[in-house]
Design an enzyme around this catalytic site. Structure first.
Site, PDB file in Angstrom:
ATOM      1  N   GLU A 248      -8.838   4.579  -3.691  1.00 25.55           N
ATOM      2  CA  GLU A 248      -8.949   3.732  -2.496  1.00 25.55           C
ATOM      3  C   GLU A 248      -7.853   4.197  -1.532  1.00 25.55           C
ATOM      4  O   GLU A 248      -6.664   4.009  -1.807  1.00 25.55           O
ATOM      5  CB  GLU A 248      -8.821   2.263  -2.914  1.00 25.55           C
ATOM      6  CG  GLU A 248      -9.988   1.915  -3.850  1.00 25.55           C
ATOM      7  CD  GLU A 248      -9.923   0.534  -4.467  1.00 25.55           C
ATOM      8  OE1 GLU A 248     -10.619  -0.362  -3.972  1.00 25.55           O
ATOM      9  OE2 GLU A 248      -9.187   0.357  -5.439  1.00 25.55           O
ATOM     10  N   CYS A 282      -4.175  -0.546   5.246  1.00 23.16           N
ATOM     11  CA  CYS A 282      -5.170   0.524   5.283  1.00 23.16           C
ATOM     12  C   CYS A 282      -6.319   0.204   6.242  1.00 23.16           C
ATOM     13  O   CYS A 282      -6.890   1.096   6.842  1.00 23.16           O
ATOM     14  CB  CYS A 282      -5.695   0.775   3.882  1.00 23.16           C
ATOM     15  SG  CYS A 282      -6.244  -0.728   3.059  1.00 23.16           S
TER      16      CYS A 282
HETATM   17  P1  NAD Z   1       1.254   7.070  -1.369  1.00 22.36           P
HETATM   18  O1  NAD Z   1      -0.023   7.779  -1.575  1.00 22.36           O
HETATM   19  O2  NAD Z   1       2.441   7.846  -0.957  1.00 22.36           O
HETATM   20  O3  NAD Z   1       1.693   6.340  -2.744  1.00 22.36           O
HETATM   21  C1  NAD Z   1       0.861   5.422  -3.403  1.00 22.36           C
HETATM   22  C2  NAD Z   1       1.190   5.416  -4.882  1.00 22.36           C
HETATM   23  O4  NAD Z   1       0.842   6.674  -5.451  1.00 22.36           O
HETATM   24  C3  NAD Z   1       2.669   5.226  -5.200  1.00 22.36           C
HETATM   25  O5  NAD Z   1       2.763   4.458  -6.385  1.00 22.36           O
HETATM   26  C4  NAD Z   1       3.146   6.652  -5.417  1.00 22.36           C
HETATM   27  O6  NAD Z   1       4.284   6.730  -6.260  1.00 22.36           O
HETATM   28  C5  NAD Z   1       1.950   7.281  -6.084  1.00 22.36           C
HETATM   29  N1  NAD Z   1       1.784   8.716  -5.845  1.00 22.36           N
HETATM   30  C6  NAD Z   1       2.010   9.388  -4.694  1.00 22.36           C
HETATM   31  N2  NAD Z   1       1.686  10.686  -4.864  1.00 22.36           N
HETATM   32  C7  NAD Z   1       1.230  10.820  -6.131  1.00 22.36           C
HETATM   33  C8  NAD Z   1       0.736  11.914  -6.890  1.00 22.36           C
HETATM   34  N3  NAD Z   1       0.634  13.141  -6.375  1.00 22.36           N
HETATM   35  N4  NAD Z   1       0.354  11.689  -8.168  1.00 22.36           N
HETATM   36  C9  NAD Z   1       0.420  10.443  -8.703  1.00 22.36           C
HETATM   37  N5  NAD Z   1       0.907   9.373  -8.036  1.00 22.36           N
HETATM   38  C10 NAD Z   1       1.292   9.554  -6.763  1.00 22.36           C
HETATM   39  O7  NAD Z   1       0.944   5.884  -0.391  1.00 22.36           O
HETATM   40  P2  NAD Z   1       1.926   4.793   0.216  1.00 22.36           P
HETATM   41  O8  NAD Z   1       2.725   5.361   1.313  1.00 22.36           O
HETATM   42  O9  NAD Z   1       2.647   4.109  -0.902  1.00 22.36           O
HETATM   43  O10 NAD Z   1       0.872   3.734   0.789  1.00 22.36           O
HETATM   44  C11 NAD Z   1       0.265   3.837   2.036  1.00 22.36           C
HETATM   45  C12 NAD Z   1      -1.118   4.452   1.918  1.00 22.36           C
HETATM   46  O11 NAD Z   1      -1.947   3.681   1.061  1.00 22.36           O
HETATM   47  C13 NAD Z   1      -1.829   4.481   3.262  1.00 22.36           C
HETATM   48  O12 NAD Z   1      -2.487   5.712   3.404  1.00 22.36           O
HETATM   49  C14 NAD Z   1      -2.846   3.348   3.132  1.00 22.36           C
HETATM   50  O13 NAD Z   1      -3.960   3.476   3.976  1.00 22.36           O
HETATM   51  C15 NAD Z   1      -3.212   3.432   1.693  1.00 22.36           C
HETATM   52  N6  NAD Z   1      -3.789   2.179   1.216  1.00 22.36           N
HETATM   53  C16 NAD Z   1      -5.129   2.122   0.955  1.00 22.36           C
HETATM   54  C17 NAD Z   1      -5.719   0.920   0.550  1.00 22.36           C
HETATM   55  C18 NAD Z   1      -7.190   0.813   0.258  1.00 22.36           C
HETATM   56  O14 NAD Z   1      -7.629  -0.201  -0.277  1.00 22.36           O
HETATM   57  N7  NAD Z   1      -8.004   1.794   0.614  1.00 22.36           N
HETATM   58  C19 NAD Z   1      -4.919  -0.222   0.415  1.00 22.36           C
HETATM   59  C20 NAD Z   1      -3.558  -0.124   0.696  1.00 22.36           C
HETATM   60  C21 NAD Z   1      -3.002   1.084   1.101  1.00 22.36           C
END
Ligand code: NAD
Length: 474
Positions: A248, A282
């Site tokens: 997501e 998001c």
């Molecule tokens: P992010 O992708 O940097 O991190 C999200 C999570 O993934 C964290 O726990 C992080 O430690 C982990 N992570 C990051 N890279 C990883 C990898 N390569 N392998 C495994 N784990 C990894 O995102 P963020 O900055 O924490 O959150 C913001 C983003 O989340 C925005 O793009 C937003 O749109 C999205 N988001 C989407 C939804 C949805 O329902 N579609 C909801 C909320 C946020």
């Protein structure tokens, strides 16, 4: 939990010292002061948690559905009693304004746990055909690794955890490095309300911990919410391992105003639709697509509404815009505003750090016009209080502009004629749309189209695999 140096993870129903000696230091985004620290878990911590989840799986998955339903309901009740604690704990870590945190990290998770408790109670794992020859049986996928971001961590966790538990899966949760404390707290709460050891395990940490979740052999499925970039990395890793993934991801959604839009209503719903949580949601509709003949009128509504909103202390219930989650995120958002200037767009509101907030990672609510569709501020997810307003020449043109995006997550249509608005919504390539700011129900699916994701976790069936048994009559 605030003010403490946590060295323990919550695994197998109890606090256990982390194997990793590395830590995450948490900074309050509003004050820039140290809040607490938590373990930056390593692969050994993930393996310990996954082994506990594996041991708990037979007991949990074979328990009568009503027993699972009762425990999920007990978690809802326990959360309900501690709603304010969770809302404040999240705000201390991510700076979300308290009025919003009370919903997303308070009432909404409670509603999600309650809903999935009922789903678990009604769940019929087997269907038999009328001749009794073929059985269709739905079984839990197994141990689910849940990786979530920081922006509304308790809603996002409940959105994944509740259906996984209802389906009979056990879980290892990896919260975001910015918000580890509330996930540790919910694991503790689950143990207190009677969840068997190992059903819910939490390993805090950063990206490497997330990668260890994906690679861990004892984890059968990855349920990820976060950025599109991380989603690609995770899905390709999981693809190599043939591990099912729900992803997501990010968005760049459009709010389309039709020529009959009620601008008073739009003004009331503007911030919740376009820049909720200081634009760090998001689903934020950060592209406002306005009828050309009403462009100036719409722009005046947008700028006056945002200019009147209070920016400041997230704990003040009157505040609408708080800080961004981190210095890095603030700098990133300011980089986007710079790109708008250098690409020839015009910033008509905000664009700077507010002068009224001496500390904290604040950016003023910002409105940009004269934007063409190749500019970064039109195409890329900014994740801050920045929106663009662009003109359209009728419904078909508005749909074309809304669909001119690699993302397809959220969307909104404003128009007095609801049937006409619905027709526009039908043509928008996106997973979740509201008309005139109407909120979705707690059970509404949410699934990203295009680069906004693969599948959706709120559906119980995402956590199930199907077995068919054909029987020769005896
Ligand atoms: P992010 O992708 O940097 O991190 C999200 C999570 O993934 C964290 O726990 C992080 O430690 C982990 N992570 C990051 N890279 C990883 C990898 N390569 N392998 C495994 N784990 C990894 O995102 P963020 O900055 O924490 O959150 C913001 C983003 O989340 C925005 O793009 C937003 O749109 C999205 N988001 C989407 C939804 C949805 O329902 N579609 C909801 C909320 C946020």
């Amino acid at each position: 939990m605030i003010g403490q140096r946590h060295r323990h993870l919550h695994i197998d129903g109890r606090w256990q010292p982390a194997d990793s000696q590395e830590k995450l230091d948490l900074i309050d985004p509003a004050t820039e002061q140290w809040v607490a620290s938590a373990p930056d878990g390593n692969a050994a911590d993930v393996a310990t948690a996954a082994a506990a989840a594996r041991r708990a799986l037979p007991g949990w998955s074979e328990a009568p559905p009503e027993d699972r339903a009762d425990l999920i309901a007990a978690l809802a009740d326990g959360f309900d009693e501690r709603r304010e604690e969770f809302a404040r704990l999240v705000t201390a870590q991510n700076g979300a304004v308290i009025s919003r945190s009370r919903r997303t990290n308070g009432t909404r998770p409670v509603a999600l746990y309650r809903h999935h408790s009922e789903v678990a109670r009604a769940f019929e794992p087997e269907m038999v055909d009328t001749a009794g020859r073929e059985i269709l049986r739905r079984e839990p996928i197994g141990v689910v690794g849940i990786i979530i971001p920081w922006n509304a961590p308790q809603s996002l966790l409940a959105h994944k955890l509740a259906p996984a538990l209802a389906a009979g899966c056990t879980v290892v949760v990896k919260p975001a490095q910015e918000t580890p404390l509330d996930s540790l707290r919910i694991a503790e709460l689950a143990a207190t309300v009677g969840f068997p050891p190992g059903v819910i395990n939490v390993v805090t940490g950063g990206r490497a911990t997330g990668a260890a979740i994906v690679d861990e052999p004892d984890i059968d499925m990855v349920s990820f919410t976060g950025s599109t970039g991380a989603g690609r990395a995770i899905a390709s890793r999981a693809g190599r391992l043939l591990k099912p993934v729900v992803a997501e991801l990010g968005g760049k959604s459009a709010a389309v105003l039709l020529d009959d839009a009620d601008l008073e209503l739009f003004s009331e719903r503007l911030i919740a639709t376009c820049l909720p949580n200081t634009g760090q949601v998001c689903y934020s509709c950060t592209r406002v697509v306005a009828p050309r003949e009403r462009f100036d009128e719409v722009l005046a509504v947008v700028t006056s509404t945002l200019a009147a909103a209070k920016v400041g202390d997230p704990l003040d219930p009157a505040t609408t815009f708080g800080p961004l989650v981190s210095a890095a995120q603030r700098d990133r958002v300011q980089g986007y505003i710079e790109s708008a200037h250098s690409e020839g767009a015009k910033v008509v509101l905000g664009g700077k750090r507010p002068t009224t907030t001496p500390a904290g990672y604040y950016v003023e609510p910002t409105v940009i016009i004269d934007v063409n569709h190749s500019m970064r501020v039109f195409r890329e997810e900014i994740f801050g209080p920045v929106l663009v307003v662009v003109p359209h020449d009728g419904d078909a043109d508005a749909v074309r502009i809304a669909n001119d995006s690699s993302f397809g997550l959220g969307g909104a249509v404003f128009g007095v004629d609801v049937e006409r608005s619905t027709e526009v919504a039908r043509r928008m390539q996106t997973g979740r749309i509201s008309i005139n700011g109407e909120a979705h129900s707690v059970s509404a699916p949410s699934q990203g189209f295009k680069d906004s994701g693969i599948g959706g976790s709120i559906d119980l069936h995402s956590h199930l695999q199907v077995k068919s048994i054909a029987r020769f009559p005896s």
